[in-house]
Design an enzyme around this catalytic site. Structure first.
Site, mmCIF file in Angstrom:
data_model
loop_
_atom_site.group_PDB
_atom_site.id
_atom_site.type_symbol
_atom_site.label_atom_id
_atom_site.label_comp_id
_atom_site.label_asym_id
_atom_site.label_seq_id
_atom_site.Cartn_x
_atom_site.Cartn_y
_atom_site.Cartn_z
ATOM 1 N N ASP A 144 63.445 40.209 107.485
ATOM 2 C CA ASP A 144 64.029 39.861 107.278
ATOM 3 C C ASP A 144 63.798 39.502 105.972
ATOM 4 O O ASP A 144 62.710 38.398 105.696
ATOM 5 C CB ASP A 144 64.204 37.978 108.176
ATOM 6 C CG ASP A 144 65.780 37.196 107.370
ATOM 7 O OD1 ASP A 144 66.414 38.163 107.712
ATOM 8 O OD2 ASP A 144 64.997 36.244 107.213
ATOM 9 N N GLU A 201 64.091 44.298 105.617
ATOM 10 C CA GLU A 201 65.016 44.456 105.617
ATOM 11 C C GLU A 201 64.981 44.314 103.792
ATOM 12 O O GLU A 201 64.141 43.210 102.903
ATOM 13 C CB GLU A 201 65.021 42.979 105.590
ATOM 14 C CG GLU A 201 67.319 42.896 105.256
ATOM 15 C CD GLU A 201 67.348 41.637 105.304
ATOM 16 O OE1 GLU A 201 68.682 41.119 105.290
ATOM 17 O OE2 GLU A 201 67.157 40.688 105.870
#
Length: 249
Positions: A144, A201
């Protein structure tokens, strides 16, 4: 529910237990499948024991594990955040802590304080956690906002690109910070030991060179990334379009 971690080595009770997760991993492996796990290490929950300790006192051993800064004051003597960065959830990226009289940084929700990756102990804990899960059989990670883990020292004010807003996007100071690739290579070395997969990401990165560094085969960082800004990069869009209409090129 997963994006602000209160314990990196346990399972949120509504989802089961560590043993349930181990059974899932083993069951997948027995069927020739892989288990890829989310890894959220730009920030923790404000309910994590590290942050509880960090905010308990300025002399806490965990104080520097997060990004604390003193207030600024305007010409009228009103308290202001340390810089003008906007949170991705709106408003200031800083929240005032009354107990210790400083602000802490949260690029996302108030409940998601950013970790200070400049702190050696923070990195050691994160790397140990990655290894701990890989030893349990996790085959890789979806990471993330992994490109936000390195911030420019000093955390300077962002340029004013929205004059109507008090707070501005500071992504130029954290979307591909000065130590990002060093940190990604540290993680990559651990992943290589276990032949593990990684997809990061990487939002708000407009420099293609930073993207290519992150996924360069010989650099040992990430296997691949999610890059949401592709639609905003005319050269890339043009290249893809040309390949679609004229693939022999």
């Amino acid at each position: 529910m997963g994006y602000d971690i209160s314990n990196y080595k346990d399972v949120h009770p509504p989802y089961g237990t560590l043993q349930d997760l181990q059974d899932l991993i083993d069951g997948l492996h027995s069927r020739g499948m892989k288990y890829v796990m989310d890894l959220v290490v730009n920030h923790t929950s404000d309910q994590h024991e590290w942050f509880k300790s960090s905010r308990s006192s300025k002399t806490s051993p965990h104080r520097d594990w997060y990004m604390w800064r003193p207030a600024k004051y305007d010409d009228q003597g009103n308290r202001q955040p340390p810089n003008n960065w906007v949170s991705y959830f709106g408003g200031s990226a800083w929240t005032w802590d009354e107990e210790t009289q400083e602000y802490y940084l949260h690029l996302f929700a108030i409940e998601q304080p950013d970790l200070n990756w400049e702190n050696d102990d923070v990195r050691k804990e994160i790397y140990d956690t990655i290894r701990w899960w890989l030893e349990k059989g996790v085959d890789g990670f979806r990471m993330d906002v992994i490109n936000f883990i390195s911030k420019v020292p000093g955390l300077p004010d962002a340029a004013i690109t929205l004059p109507s807003s008090k707070y501005q996007s500071g992504h130029e100071f954290f979307a591909a910070g000065p130590r990002l690739h060093e940190f990604l290579q540290d993680i990559g070395k651990i992943l290589k030991e276990f032949d593990a997969f990684s997809v990061g990401e990487m939002p708000a990165v407009s420099d293609l060179n930073e993207v290519l560094k992150a996924v360069g085969f010989d650099r040992g960082e990430l296997n691949m990334i999610f890059h949401f800004e592709m639609y905003g990069l005319p050269p890339v869009v043009s290249y893809i379009y040309q390949q679609l209409i004229n693939p022999q090129r």
